[in-house]
Design an enzyme around this catalytic site. Structure first.
Site, PDB file in Angstrom:
ATOM      1  N   ILE A  80      -8.038  32.224-154.099  1.00  0.00           N
ATOM      2  CA  ILE A  80      -7.804  31.973-152.680  1.00  0.00           C
ATOM      3  C   ILE A  80      -8.023  30.493-152.382  1.00  0.00           C
ATOM      4  O   ILE A  80      -9.120  29.961-152.607  1.00  0.00           O
ATOM      5  CB  ILE A  80      -8.743  32.828-151.801  1.00  0.00           C
ATOM      6  CG1 ILE A  80      -8.581  34.310-152.149  1.00  0.00           C
ATOM      7  CG2 ILE A  80      -8.460  32.580-150.316  1.00  0.00           C
ATOM      8  CD1 ILE A  80      -9.582  35.221-151.454  1.00  0.00           C
ATOM      9  N   ASN A 112      -3.613  30.045-148.905  1.00  0.00           N
ATOM     10  CA  ASN A 112      -4.042  30.057-147.506  1.00  0.00           C
ATOM     11  C   ASN A 112      -4.247  28.664-146.925  1.00  0.00           C
ATOM     12  O   ASN A 112      -4.037  28.466-145.731  1.00  0.00           O
ATOM     13  CB  ASN A 112      -5.354  30.844-147.399  1.00  0.00           C
ATOM     14  CG  ASN A 112      -6.098  30.564-146.116  1.00  0.00           C
ATOM     15  OD1 ASN A 112      -5.706  30.985-145.035  1.00  0.00           O
ATOM     16  ND2 ASN A 112      -7.192  29.795-146.234  1.00  0.00           N
ATOM     17  N   TYR A 168       4.615  20.460-139.321  1.00  0.00           N
ATOM     18  CA  TYR A 168       4.044  21.794-139.556  1.00  0.00           C
ATOM     19  C   TYR A 168       5.135  22.862-139.503  1.00  0.00           C
ATOM     20  O   TYR A 168       5.212  23.735-140.377  1.00  0.00           O
ATOM     21  CB  TYR A 168       2.964  22.079-138.511  1.00  0.00           C
ATOM     22  CG  TYR A 168       2.196  23.366-138.752  1.00  0.00           C
ATOM     23  CD1 TYR A 168       1.279  23.458-139.796  1.00  0.00           C
ATOM     24  CD2 TYR A 168       2.375  24.470-137.930  1.00  0.00           C
ATOM     25  CE1 TYR A 168       0.565  24.629-140.010  1.00  0.00           C
ATOM     26  CE2 TYR A 168       1.663  25.642-138.139  1.00  0.00           C
ATOM     27  CZ  TYR A 168       0.755  25.718-139.182  1.00  0.00           C
ATOM     28  OH  TYR A 168       0.059  26.880-139.396  1.00  0.00           O
ATOM     29  N   LYS A 199       6.259  25.113-142.868  1.00  0.00           N
ATOM     30  CA  LYS A 199       6.135  26.573-142.831  1.00  0.00           C
ATOM     31  C   LYS A 199       7.516  27.243-142.947  1.00  0.00           C
ATOM     32  O   LYS A 199       7.644  28.307-143.558  1.00  0.00           O
ATOM     33  CB  LYS A 199       5.423  27.019-141.555  1.00  0.00           C
ATOM     34  CG  LYS A 199       3.939  26.649-141.529  1.00  0.00           C
ATOM     35  CD  LYS A 199       3.201  27.202-142.740  1.00  0.00           C
ATOM     36  CE  LYS A 199       1.712  26.901-142.691  1.00  0.00           C
ATOM     37  NZ  LYS A 199       0.993  27.423-143.882  1.00  0.00           N
ATOM     38  N   THR A 208     -10.078  29.645-135.220  1.00  0.00           N
ATOM     39  CA  THR A 208     -10.422  28.850-136.399  1.00  0.00           C
ATOM     40  C   THR A 208     -10.517  27.371-136.039  1.00  0.00           C
ATOM     41  O   THR A 208     -10.197  26.954-134.922  1.00  0.00           O
ATOM     42  CB  THR A 208      -9.356  29.019-137.496  1.00  0.00           C
ATOM     43  OG1 THR A 208      -8.099  28.519-136.982  1.00  0.00           O
ATOM     44  CG2 THR A 208      -9.191  30.474-137.895  1.00  0.00           C
TER      45      THR A 208
END
Length: 250
Positions: free
Chosen positions: A6, A86, A153, A157, A190
């Site tokens: 991860i 991630n 971004y 993505k 987050t």
């Protein structure tokens, strides 16, 4: 033995996913610049294996070196390997024409190049050893629509989505038992959200919307989202190349 590798496991979604993999008795290998000390404690409590590798994912040299070493260890006795790409960065948040070139390069390397290199390496090892590898690339709804101030971004993505769909198609056509999927986690509470909320209105026109998400309690906890992610990657009926959205899983 089952392994879960991860990236970005020091905090947020990555840390929560690592905790839940450990609870499943899966050997966790965390990869990030800094180690989350609570993961070692969680591994001891669960009686599961755990190791941390420090890596700056913005460095192609470090990515190749660290993940080559991980693969050499993992594929000696792996029954199944789960890879969760991630780690991600949202900066630069700014208008095109005002972008910081060094932040652009870091964003592309961390969000796109690193997951591709990692996926390529582990799928190569899977083919060589006959081991089943499940790769989950964490994506975003920003990869499906333009957002002012998020050009890099959104672009990285969107590219992650296309890479996932193409790699999944290739695996399916080759009859491989391995899978590559993408997972869109929605809005979570987050550190990335903190960064977003600290943006100026000049750089990010929708900043007030994201501030309202926090104030209204609309942000999901990383633990809740990680639960959906871990359950997904451990499932037997994954569809190669599919982009799974958390709202459809909870």
């Amino acid at each position: 033995m089952k392994y879960a590798i991860i990236t970005g496991a020091s905090r947020g979604l990555g840390a929560s996913a690592a905790q839940q993999m450990l609870a499943e008795g899966i050997h966790v290998i965390s990869v990030s610049r800094n180690e989350n000390s609570s993961l070692k404690q969680a591994a001891e409590k669960a009686g599961a294996g755990y190791i941390h590798h420090s890596c700056d994912l913005s460095s192609e040299v470090q990515v190749q070196s660290v993940f080559t070493a991980i693969a050499a260890d993992v594929f000696k006795n792996a029954e199944a390997v789960y890879v969760i790409n991630n780690a991600g960065v949202i900066e630069p948040i700014d208008m095109t024409g005002e972008l910081d070139s060094s932040l652009v390069q870091t964003n592309v390397q961390v969000n796109l190049t690193a997951p591709i290199l990692i996926s390529n390496l582990f799928l190569q090892k899977a083919k060589e050893t006959g081991t089943r590898v499940i790769i989950a690339n964490v994506t975003s709804g920003a990869g499906e629509r333009p957002i002012q101030g998020w050009s890099i971004y959104c672009s990285t993505k969107a590219a992650v989505n296309m890479f996932t769909m193409t790699a999944g198609l290739e695996l399916e056509n080759s009859g491989s038992s391995s899978k590559v999927i993408a997972f869109s986690p929605g809005i979570m509470d987050t550190d990335m959200q903190v960064t977003i909320r600290s943006s100026s209105e000049e750089s990010f026109a929708d900043v007030d919307t994201f501030r309202n998400y926090k104030e209204s309690g609309s942000l999901r906890s990383p633990d809740t989202v990680a639960g959906a992610l871990v359950k997904l990657v451990l499932a037997d009926n994954l569809e190669n190349g599919k982009i799974y959205k958390v709202n459809d899983l909870l």
